[in-house]
Design a protein around this motif. Structure first.
Motif, PDB file in Angstrom:
ATOM      1  N   ASP A 395      80.190  19.510  21.889  1.00  0.00           N
ATOM      2  CA  ASP A 395      81.407  19.358  22.062  1.00  0.00           C
ATOM      3  C   ASP A 395      81.951  20.951  21.934  1.00  0.00           C
ATOM      4  N   HIS A 396      81.096  21.351  20.903  1.00  0.00           N
ATOM      5  CA  HIS A 396      82.316  22.795  20.605  1.00  0.00           C
ATOM      6  C   HIS A 396      81.175  24.312  20.923  1.00  0.00           C
ATOM      7  N   ARG A 397      82.326  24.619  21.389  1.00  0.00           N
ATOM      8  CA  ARG A 397      81.503  26.475  21.612  1.00  0.00           C
ATOM      9  C   ARG A 397      80.935  27.565  20.364  1.00  0.00           C
ATOM     10  N   VAL A 398      79.917  27.763  20.383  1.00  0.00           N
ATOM     11  CA  VAL A 398      80.731  28.679  18.321  1.00  0.00           C
ATOM     12  C   VAL A 398      81.498  29.766  19.104  1.00  0.00           C
ATOM     13  N   LEU A 399      82.384  30.409  18.432  1.00  0.00           N
ATOM     14  CA  LEU A 399      82.832  31.960  18.382  1.00  0.00           C
ATOM     15  C   LEU A 399      82.002  32.806  17.285  1.00  0.00           C
ATOM     16  N   ARG A 400      82.592  34.067  17.331  1.00  0.00           N
ATOM     17  CA  ARG A 400      82.094  35.502  16.427  1.00  0.00           C
ATOM     18  C   ARG A 400      82.883  36.516  16.061  1.00  0.00           C
ATOM     19  N   GLY A 401      82.839  36.769  14.922  1.00  0.00           N
ATOM     20  CA  GLY A 401      83.172  37.871  14.521  1.00  0.00           C
ATOM     21  C   GLY A 401      84.758  37.978  13.893  1.00  0.00           C
ATOM     22  N   GLY A 402      85.298  37.200  13.838  1.00  0.00           N
ATOM     23  CA  GLY A 402      86.567  37.081  13.514  1.00  0.00           C
ATOM     24  C   GLY A 402      88.239  38.060  14.185  1.00  0.00           C
ATOM     25  N   SER A 403      89.417  37.326  13.779  1.00  0.00           N
ATOM     26  CA  SER A 403      89.979  37.834  14.707  1.00  0.00           C
ATOM     27  C   SER A 403      90.848  38.790  13.643  1.00  0.00           C
ATOM     28  N   PHE A 404      92.253  39.459  13.557  1.00  0.00           N
ATOM     29  CA  PHE A 404      92.909  40.009  12.830  1.00  0.00           C
ATOM     30  C   PHE A 404      93.745  38.948  12.101  1.00  0.00           C
ATOM     31  N   GLY A 405      93.476  38.097  12.295  1.00  0.00           N
ATOM     32  CA  GLY A 405      94.302  37.447  10.798  1.00  0.00           C
ATOM     33  C   GLY A 405      92.817  36.717  10.706  1.00  0.00           C
ATOM     34  N   THR A 406      91.811  36.785  10.078  1.00  0.00           N
ATOM     35  CA  THR A 406      90.558  36.480   9.445  1.00  0.00           C
ATOM     36  C   THR A 406      90.361  37.511   8.362  1.00  0.00           C
ATOM     37  N   ASP A 407      90.143  36.706   7.059  1.00  0.00           N
ATOM     38  CA  ASP A 407      90.773  37.740   6.122  1.00  0.00           C
ATOM     39  C   ASP A 407      88.638  38.376   5.851  1.00  0.00           C
ATOM     40  N   ARG A 408      88.710  38.728   4.862  1.00  0.00           N
ATOM     41  CA  ARG A 408      87.028  39.393   4.733  1.00  0.00           C
ATOM     42  C   ARG A 408      86.706  38.509   4.160  1.00  0.00           C
ATOM     43  N   ALA A 409      86.734  37.763   3.326  1.00  0.00           N
ATOM     44  CA  ALA A 409      86.078  37.178   2.606  1.00  0.00           C
ATOM     45  C   ALA A 409      85.260  35.665   3.308  1.00  0.00           C
ATOM     46  N   ALA A 410      85.745  35.843   4.649  1.00  0.00           N
ATOM     47  CA  ALA A 410      86.332  35.187   5.642  1.00  0.00           C
ATOM     48  C   ALA A 410      85.311  35.300   7.315  1.00  0.00           C
ATOM     49  N   CYS A 411      84.328  36.262   7.117  1.00  0.00           N
ATOM     50  CA  CYS A 411      84.021  37.124   8.335  1.00  0.00           C
ATOM     51  C   CYS A 411      82.761  38.490   7.673  1.00  0.00           C
ATOM     52  N   ARG A 412      82.031  37.607   7.961  1.00  0.00           N
ATOM     53  CA  ARG A 412      80.754  38.434   8.152  1.00  0.00           C
ATOM     54  C   ARG A 412      80.265  38.420   9.464  1.00  0.00           C
ATOM     55  N   GLY A 413      78.554  38.987   9.327  1.00  0.00           N
ATOM     56  CA  GLY A 413      77.901  39.731  10.979  1.00  0.00           C
ATOM     57  C   GLY A 413      77.540  38.061  11.374  1.00  0.00           C
ATOM     58  N   THR A 414      77.247  37.342  10.050  1.00  0.00           N
ATOM     59  CA  THR A 414      76.602  36.553  10.700  1.00  0.00           C
ATOM     60  C   THR A 414      77.358  34.740  10.079  1.00  0.00           C
ATOM     61  N   PHE A 415      79.209  35.082   9.891  1.00  0.00           N
ATOM     62  CA  PHE A 415      79.675  33.834  10.121  1.00  0.00           C
ATOM     63  C   PHE A 415      79.856  33.762  11.694  1.00  0.00           C
ATOM     64  N   ARG A 416      79.473  31.702  11.342  1.00  0.00           N
ATOM     65  CA  ARG A 416      79.689  31.423  12.633  1.00  0.00           C
ATOM     66  C   ARG A 416      81.013  30.300  12.069  1.00  0.00           C
ATOM     67  N   ASN A 417      82.095  30.331  13.748  1.00  0.00           N
ATOM     68  CA  ASN A 417      83.451  29.163  13.747  1.00  0.00           C
ATOM     69  C   ASN A 417      83.190  28.619  15.106  1.00  0.00           C
ATOM     70  N   TRP A 418      83.380  27.447  15.430  1.00  0.00           N
ATOM     71  CA  TRP A 418      83.246  26.663  16.829  1.00  0.00           C
ATOM     72  C   TRP A 418      84.648  25.948  16.587  1.00  0.00           C
ATOM     73  N   ASP A 419      85.098  25.821  18.380  1.00  0.00           N
ATOM     74  CA  ASP A 419      86.348  24.893  18.055  1.00  0.00           C
ATOM     75  C   ASP A 419      85.725  24.214  19.602  1.00  0.00           C
ATOM     76  N   TYR A 420      86.514  23.627  20.464  1.00  0.00           N
ATOM     77  CA  TYR A 420      86.853  23.267  21.857  1.00  0.00           C
ATOM     78  C   TYR A 420      87.133  23.937  22.398  1.00  0.00           C
ATOM     79  N   PRO A 421      85.835  23.966  23.108  1.00  0.00           N
ATOM     80  CA  PRO A 421      86.196  24.367  24.811  1.00  0.00           C
ATOM     81  C   PRO A 421      87.850  24.677  24.864  1.00  0.00           C
ATOM     82  N   ILE A 422      88.847  23.918  25.252  1.00  0.00           N
ATOM     83  CA  ILE A 422      89.669  24.024  25.942  1.00  0.00           C
ATOM     84  C   ILE A 422      90.599  24.728  24.361  1.00  0.00           C
ATOM     85  N   ARG A 423      90.658  24.871  23.371  1.00  0.00           N
ATOM     86  CA  ARG A 423      91.419  25.062  22.356  1.00  0.00           C
ATOM     87  C   ARG A 423      92.608  26.745  22.698  1.00  0.00           C
ATOM     88  N   ARG A 424      92.882  27.187  22.419  1.00  0.00           N
ATOM     89  CA  ARG A 424      94.057  28.451  22.260  1.00  0.00           C
ATOM     90  C   ARG A 424      94.569  28.789  22.112  1.00  0.00           C
TER      91      ARG A 424
END
Length: 443
Positions: A395-424
């Motif tokens: 149901d969920h696809r993985v997103l990587r890398g963080g955004s301009f709104g992501t803090d350094r504490a919640a972002c690493r080269g291994t960090f994994r985010n996920w969401d529904y494919p329809i999310r914008r």
């Protein structure tokens, strides 16, 4: 007699105090930027009222640090269900008897006072939850994740602009179109990063064939060509599920875009400006990213391909913590932490490039991958199934890398985010990949 602690424990305590304070300052800024009426309003059915997020981060801090780590009596046992994200769907939260803004602020402050008190007594060797201060790092990351969620809510709110930040840096390097990643094994995930979350673990070897990946995220300029070429009107580029969603939702362009004469404008936190062609496209869902990639004769990278491009050092053969090395991100490396309020143009962070020459893998935009969210071989839920495991599946696809709104504490080269494919509404973009040709694979 006051407790005495080893120097390493004292340094860890100092780091925890600093990270808790830095994170709370961001939470306060996001919630103090609007009046109480805006705090209790639901700006989108996809999001919670900001006041729910505020009290929720305090409740999680109370549950894990005050009650579990500290063994203290509950401050507000009566509100646990109100702020349980699994029991209360976002669309229903405005109707709940939530703490009003003043009471929510008092509650999170009281919880933090308790945490500061118990922190001096904690031994970081007592049990796995406390090793290297993990429980405190988990709470820092949880609050920062909600800060990014609240930032996304600010992007969706109507009314006069309330957030300000300087623009990101201008391009400082010319970036290639794509980079060839050689075939071979690499180490994916981590077993050593002390604050890495359960879905990043354990480290394991992945063998990949050679492939090419975009040296930068897909830009507004490139995406505008797809739009102009009728990309949203041609089902050839879309999967069945993607075309159904595009049709039902009436998608014609990225979220927050509108026609502006012969071009496009983009609404950023209440301000309209012309779409800039050299910035990464943002606010596109997985289906849109996949359709663009198909139209361009390419595909989305797998999660493993993204991570190898971000972490693999071909000289040493090891996987770095970040593309640039193992040190924490600085302002020269990546667009993180809400320092700016939109993605930086391509080439703005040459110091953050990977050894292979792939740019802006960290920060700017979360990048959709083709991979569904699953546990790694040997995955073990820790410290609770509801952080990751309950979301595993197709149901969920993985997103990587963080955004301009992501803090350094919640972002690493291994960090994994996920969401529904329809999310914008999230700060999501993408880059493309392709299989290497036989000649490229031979080198």
């Amino acid at each position: 007699m006051p407790a005495t602690h080893a120097p390493d424990e004292q340094r860890l305590r100092g780091r925890i105090v600093a990270e808790l304070a830095r994170t709370r300052a961001r939470t306060v800024a996001l919630t103090e930027a609007v009046d109480d009426a805006d705090l209790v309003r639901q700006h989108s059915a996809l999001m919670s009222p900001l006041v729910w997020d505020l009290a929720h981060v305090g409740n999680q801090e109370e549950l894990w640090l005050v009650r579990d780590v500290g063994g203290r009596e509950p401050l507000r046992h009566d509100i646990d269900d109100l702020y349980d994200a699994f029991k209360q769907p976002r669309r229903d939260r405005p109707a709940l008897p939530l703490l009003p803004p003043a009471e929510a602020r008092r509650y999170v402050a009281e919880v933090r006072d308790k945490v500061h008190d118990l922190l001096e007594q904690v031994r970081f060797t007592d049990r796995p939850l406390l090793a290297d201060g993990f429980a405190f790092g988990m709470i820092v990351q949880h609050e920062q994740q909600h800060d990014e969620t609240m930032l996304a809510t600010h992007q969706l709110r109507d009314g006069a602009p309330v957030l300000t930040a300087p623009p990101p840096p201008e391009p400082a390097a010319r970036v290639a179109d794509e980079v060839l990643v050689p075939a071979g094994p690499f180490t994916m995930g981590t077993s050593t990063d002390p604050w890495a979350l359960d879905n990043e673990r354990p480290a394991h070897t992945v063998e990949l064939p050679a492939y090419a990946i975009d040296a930068a995220p897909v830009t507004n300029g490139a995406y505008r060509v797809f739009v102009a070429d009728g990309g949203y009107d041609d089902p050839r580029w879309w999967t069945g599920a993607g075309w159904r969603h595009r049709t039902e939702a009436g998608l014609t362009a990225p979220l927050h875009w509108r026609r502006d004469g012969d071009g496009w404008a983009y609404r950023r936190f209440g301000r309209w400006s012309a779409v800039r062609d050299d910035e990464p496209v943002v606010h596109v869902g997985f289906h849109e990213a996949q359709a663009y990639a198909t139209w361009a004769g390419r595909r989305l990278p797998t999660e493993a391909e993204w991570e190898k491009a971000a972490r693999f050092d071909p000289v040493t053969g090891r996987s770095r913590r970040y593309p640039w090395g193992d040190e924490d991100p600085g302002p020269e490396h990546a667009n993180l932490g809400q320092r700016h309020l939109w993605p930086a143009p391509v080439g703005a962070y040459p110091a953050g490039a990977s050894p292979l020459g792939v740019h802006q893998l960290i920060g700017d935009v979360w990048e959709w991958t083709s991979s569904p969210f699953r546990g790694y071989p040997g995955f073990a839920a820790f410290p609770y199934r509801e952080y990751s495991q309950v979301f595993f599946g197709d149901d969920h696809r993985v997103l990587r890398g963080g955004s301009f709104g992501t803090d350094r504490a919640a972002c690493r080269g291994t960090f994994r985010n996920w969401d529904y494919p329809i999310r914008r509404q999230i700060f999501s973009g993408f880059r493309c990949a392709r299989d290497a040709t036989e000649a490229e694979a031979r080198g």
